[in-house]
Scaffold this motif. Structure first.
Motif, PDB file in Angstrom:
ATOM      1  N   LEU A  85      60.621  23.738  24.978  1.00  7.83           N
ATOM      2  CA  LEU A  85      61.146  22.606  24.231  1.00  7.83           C
ATOM      3  C   LEU A  85      62.024  23.094  23.080  1.00  7.83           C
ATOM      4  O   LEU A  85      61.643  23.994  22.335  1.00  7.83           O
ATOM      5  N   GLU A  86      63.193  22.485  22.935  1.00  7.34           N
ATOM      6  CA  GLU A  86      63.999  22.763  21.748  1.00  7.34           C
ATOM      7  C   GLU A  86      63.352  22.084  20.552  1.00  7.34           C
ATOM      8  O   GLU A  86      62.824  20.976  20.648  1.00  7.34           O
ATOM      9  N   LYS A  87      63.398  22.745  19.412  1.00  9.74           N
ATOM     10  CA  LYS A  87      62.831  22.196  18.183  1.00  9.74           C
ATOM     11  C   LYS A  87      63.981  21.685  17.330  1.00  9.74           C
ATOM     12  O   LYS A  87      64.869  22.444  16.939  1.00  9.74           O
ATOM     13  N   VAL A  88      63.961  20.392  17.052  1.00 15.29           N
ATOM     14  CA  VAL A  88      65.133  19.768  16.441  1.00 15.29           C
ATOM     15  C   VAL A  88      64.793  19.082  15.124  1.00 15.29           C
ATOM     16  O   VAL A  88      63.644  18.697  14.866  1.00 15.29           O
ATOM     17  N   LEU A 145      59.444  10.691  40.343  1.00 11.96           N
ATOM     18  CA  LEU A 145      58.868  10.973  39.031  1.00 11.96           C
ATOM     19  C   LEU A 145      58.095  12.285  39.047  1.00 11.96           C
ATOM     20  O   LEU A 145      58.138  13.059  38.088  1.00 11.96           O
ATOM     21  N   GLU A 146      57.378  12.551  40.140  1.00 12.08           N
ATOM     22  CA  GLU A 146      56.667  13.824  40.251  1.00 12.08           C
ATOM     23  C   GLU A 146      57.636  14.994  40.201  1.00 12.08           C
ATOM     24  O   GLU A 146      57.376  16.019  39.562  1.00 12.08           O
ATOM     25  N   GLU A 147      58.765  14.842  40.891  1.00 13.44           N
ATOM     26  CA  GLU A 147      59.765  15.910  40.896  1.00 13.44           C
ATOM     27  C   GLU A 147      60.334  16.117  39.495  1.00 13.44           C
ATOM     28  O   GLU A 147      60.483  17.254  39.038  1.00 13.44           O
ATOM     29  N   ARG A 148      60.627  15.029  38.797  1.00 19.47           N
ATOM     30  CA  ARG A 148      61.185  15.159  37.457  1.00 19.47           C
ATOM     31  C   ARG A 148      60.168  15.759  36.497  1.00 19.47           C
ATOM     32  O   ARG A 148      60.506  16.588  35.645  1.00 19.47           O
ATOM     33  N   THR A 149      58.902  15.368  36.621  1.00 16.49           N
ATOM     34  CA  THR A 149      57.863  15.901  35.746  1.00 16.49           C
ATOM     35  C   THR A 149      57.701  17.403  35.932  1.00 16.49           C
ATOM     36  O   THR A 149      57.453  18.146  34.983  1.00 16.49           O
ATOM     37  N   SER A 150      57.854  17.868  37.161  1.00 19.80           N
ATOM     38  CA  SER A 150      57.713  19.297  37.427  1.00 19.80           C
ATOM     39  C   SER A 150      58.813  20.115  36.776  1.00 19.80           C
ATOM     40  O   SER A 150      58.667  21.316  36.561  1.00 19.80           O
ATOM     41  N   LEU A 151      59.925  19.460  36.431  1.00 22.23           N
ATOM     42  CA  LEU A 151      61.050  20.149  35.804  1.00 22.23           C
ATOM     43  C   LEU A 151      61.065  19.982  34.292  1.00 22.23           C
ATOM     44  O   LEU A 151      61.969  20.477  33.632  1.00 22.23           O
ATOM     45  N   ARG A 152      60.049  19.278  33.756  1.00 27.70           N
ATOM     46  CA  ARG A 152      60.067  18.967  32.327  1.00 27.70           C
ATOM     47  C   ARG A 152      59.807  20.202  31.481  1.00 27.70           C
ATOM     48  O   ARG A 152      59.035  21.083  31.849  1.00 27.70           O
ATOM     49  N   ARG A 153      60.439  20.243  30.350  1.00 26.07           N
ATOM     50  CA  ARG A 153      60.214  21.336  29.416  1.00 26.07           C
ATOM     51  C   ARG A 153      58.823  21.229  28.805  1.00 26.07           C
ATOM     52  O   ARG A 153      58.254  20.148  28.712  1.00 26.07           O
ATOM     53  N   VAL A 154      58.276  22.382  28.401  1.00 25.07           N
ATOM     54  CA  VAL A 154      56.888  22.417  27.939  1.00 25.07           C
ATOM     55  C   VAL A 154      56.820  22.920  26.504  1.00 25.07           C
ATOM     56  O   VAL A 154      57.649  23.694  26.048  1.00 25.07           O
ATOM     57  N   ARG A 155      55.786  22.477  25.793  1.00 21.37           N
ATOM     58  CA  ARG A 155      55.590  22.841  24.403  1.00 21.37           C
ATOM     59  C   ARG A 155      54.957  24.235  24.296  1.00 21.37           C
ATOM     60  O   ARG A 155      54.066  24.589  25.063  1.00 21.37           O
ATOM     61  N   GLY A 156      55.411  25.023  23.337  1.00 18.32           N
ATOM     62  CA  GLY A 156      54.779  26.300  23.043  1.00 18.32           C
ATOM     63  C   GLY A 156      55.059  27.407  24.027  1.00 18.32           C
ATOM     64  O   GLY A 156      54.376  28.440  24.022  1.00 18.32           O
ATOM     65  N   LEU A 157      56.042  27.239  24.884  1.00 23.75           N
ATOM     66  CA  LEU A 157      56.361  28.270  25.870  1.00 23.75           C
ATOM     67  C   LEU A 157      57.281  29.309  25.264  1.00 23.75           C
ATOM     68  O   LEU A 157      58.315  28.972  24.690  1.00 23.75           O
ATOM     69  N   SER A 158      56.915  30.585  25.377  1.00 24.11           N
ATOM     70  CA  SER A 158      57.783  31.656  24.912  1.00 24.11           C
ATOM     71  C   SER A 158      58.906  31.856  25.912  1.00 24.11           C
ATOM     72  O   SER A 158      58.711  31.725  27.113  1.00 24.11           O
ATOM     73  N   THR A 159      60.076  32.192  25.411  1.00 26.60           N
ATOM     74  CA  THR A 159      61.205  32.450  26.309  1.00 26.60           C
ATOM     75  C   THR A 159      61.276  33.917  26.710  1.00 26.60           C
ATOM     76  O   THR A 159      62.169  34.319  27.426  1.00 26.60           O
ATOM     77  N   GLU A 160      60.340  34.726  26.214  1.00 27.97           N
ATOM     78  CA  GLU A 160      60.327  36.147  26.528  1.00 27.97           C
ATOM     79  C   GLU A 160      59.059  36.479  27.309  1.00 27.97           C
ATOM     80  O   GLU A 160      58.172  37.189  26.835  1.00 27.97           O
ATOM     81  N   LEU A 161      58.931  35.957  28.495  1.00 23.18           N
ATOM     82  CA  LEU A 161      57.740  36.155  29.304  1.00 23.18           C
ATOM     83  C   LEU A 161      57.769  37.528  29.966  1.00 23.18           C
ATOM     84  O   LEU A 161      58.784  37.958  30.502  1.00 23.18           O
ATOM     85  N   GLU A 162      56.636  38.208  29.924  1.00 23.39           N
ATOM     86  CA  GLU A 162      56.532  39.486  30.611  1.00 23.39           C
ATOM     87  C   GLU A 162      56.244  39.287  32.091  1.00 23.39           C
ATOM     88  O   GLU A 162      56.616  40.100  32.929  1.00 23.39           O
TER      89      GLU A 162
END
Length: 506
Positions: free
Chosen positions: A85-88, A56-73
């Motif tokens: 997170l995809e917005k659906v 479960l710890e391993e899966r949680t570390s791979l979880r998608r996160v809210r409010g993350l920009s996909t264009e990180l500097e």
């Protein structure tokens, strides 16, 4: 052709229209109000029997996160494995069933979307007799959906049903974002959660079977034909012919990959068959745990065997089957197998791909059918599981015990209703331990017992046979005499033959 009954956001002034609109709007509001509960921090409650839950710890570390920009500097802003997170927006049809059925289905779609790593922003429920053959919703409702998608800033539409390739393309052309149907969503969850080599191969095969008729191409980029002078200067003799379009090439590659995956899965089957044959040879009874997804199957396995397998309040948390050793209350050894969870309208591609895994159920001596008694529609869950089991040869012939789990959360009247409808039931809570002792007694009573009565003296240098009698037989009496161990017991035919072969005359 549209159903004459109104949809939820229509504004006709008739009382019937307002009533239908209010009812459907209330359904969507209730679903949205509870959206996200499955993935909230702390929503998964573990007991001491669940172990360290390292998976479960391993899966949680791979979880998608809210409010993350996909264009990180700077990649250090967030761990590189985490995704936005995809917005659906959810879309469902309220057809011939009741409004309760429509709500249960849409609520399950929201949970599936969240498990896949999405944020549910809005929903739309349409009162319609049957899907539109062109756009699933009809042109007017599809245009309204496009407005909703643009207003909330969604990037994906999730439809609570199976879309034909033409329907998906038409709907995408209107809403201008990605459209995913229920089957594709479930396949995505399976792809995220599969860990074993066999599980990954099974999921990939199911995905390719789903993808093959849905390949889509755009314009000249799909052309790989070289007929005539299409190649321009330098293309002439030797370059003419029908060629092969890119979409045809993709289809051929997919078919080749599917053939390779089927061979790989078939090559893995002998190992599983060998393990089953070994258990049969040693007369070890087997119990299979099956049931709807998130019904508590893994929690029950942990409670009975201290297996420590992953437990998560999410759909399809367990994909790879787990087999553990267990003992009955009278000391007999048996195996307990946890299987993949089922769901309404489970994609047939998955049933076919996981058929070799699901055969664990058909080979079992006893089936523990786990039901979430706190679910709004437990009868529907039971029917969905049995529908899938009916496709597995021999599975419906296995003796079945309905295990009504989550008794600490279920309403007493629901439990009473289920017990009155099902023949063999038992009420438990894998979390609190309620009813577990009674379940273990019931398993011991239902498992097949050895049928050959033997009375033999086993020499002291064959203590291995005495040990096997203790593990797999029923001992009436045991006495140590000068010649060896005097046993009176019931064992299976194979062990009885071995005992008679080494028996010492008194």
């Amino acid at each position: 052709m549209n159903d004459p009954q109104p949809t939820i956001r229509e504004t006709q002034d008739t009382p019937v229209a307002r009533s239908a609109q209010e009812v459907a709007d209330d359904v969507v509001a209730r679903v949205l109000a509870r959206a996200g509960t499955a993935l909230q921090a702390g929503a998964t409650v573990h007991s001491s029997y669940d172990g360290d839950q390292l998976d479960l710890e391993e899966r949680t570390s791979l979880r998608r996160v809210r409010g993350l920009s996909t264009e990180l500097e700077d990649v250090t802003e967030v761990e590189y494995r985490q995704l936005r997170l995809e917005k659906v927006v959810l879309v469902g049809l309220w057809g011939s069933g009741t409004v309760h059925d429509a709500e249960v289905s849409l609520r399950e779609l929201a949970a599936l979307a969240e498990t896949a790593g999405s944020e549910v922003l809005d929903g739309m429920l349409q009162r319609r007799r049957s899907p539109d053959p062109g756009t699933y919703l009809g042109s007017g409702k599809a245009a309204e959906l496009a407005t909703v998608v643009a207003a909330v800033g969604a990037d994906t539409v999730v439809v609570d049903g199976d879309l034909a390739p033409s329907q998906r393309r038409s709907l995408e052309d209107i809403v201008r974002v990605k459209v995913v149907d229920r089957t594709a969503l479930i396949l995505d969850i399976f792809a995220q959660h599969a860990k074993s080599r066999e599980g990954k191969a099974q999921v990939e095969l199911a995905q390719l079977e789903y993808l093959l008729p849905r390949l889509r191409g755009w314009g000249e980029s799909m052309s790989r034909q070289a007929g005539g002078q299409v190649g321009g200067a330098g293309a002439g003799m030797g370059s003419r012919g029908p060629g092969e379009t890119k979409i045809e090439l993709d289809r051929r590659r997919i078919r080749n990959r599917m053939a390779k995956l089927r061979k790989e899965i078939a090559a893995m089957e002998p190992a599983r068959l060998t393990k089953r044959a070994s258990r049969k040879k040693n007369a070890i009874p087997s119990v299979a745990i099956a049931g709807y997804t998130n019904a508590g199957k893994s929690s029950l396995l942990n409670r009975l065997t201290n297996a420590g397998v992953l437990v998560e309040n999410a759909l399809f948390a367990t994909l790879d089957p787990t087999v553990r050793r267990a003992e009955t209350t009278d000391g007999r050894v048996y195996t307990l197998a946890d299987t993949v969870g089922f769901v309404r309208a489970l994609p047939h591609q998955l049933v076919e791909a996981f058929r070799s895994t699901l055969e664990e159920v058909a080979d079992a001596d006893l089936l523990l059918h786990v039901v979430d008694a706190s679910h709004p529609d437990p009868e529907g869950q039971i029917a969905a599981v049995r529908h899938v089991l009916a496709d597995i040869p021999g599975a419906m012939d296995v003796p079945e015990i309905i295990v009504l789990n989550k008794a600490d959360l279920a309403a007493p009247e629901v439990i009473a209703r289920l017990r009155s409808r099902e023949l063999h039931t038992i009420v438990v809570s894998a979390h609190t331990g309620e009813g577990i002792d009674e379940l273990q007694l019931l398993v011991a009573d239902q498992l097949p017992r050895p049928g050959v009565l033997v009375e033999v003296v086993v020499p002291y240098d064959r203590g291995d046979l005495v040990s096997r009698v203790h593990l797999h037989g029923d001992i009436d009496s045991e006495e140590h005499i000068e010649q060896g161990t005097l046993l009176r017991a019931r064992v299976d035919e194979a062990l009885a033959a071995e005992l008679q072969h080494v028996a010492v005359a008194v």
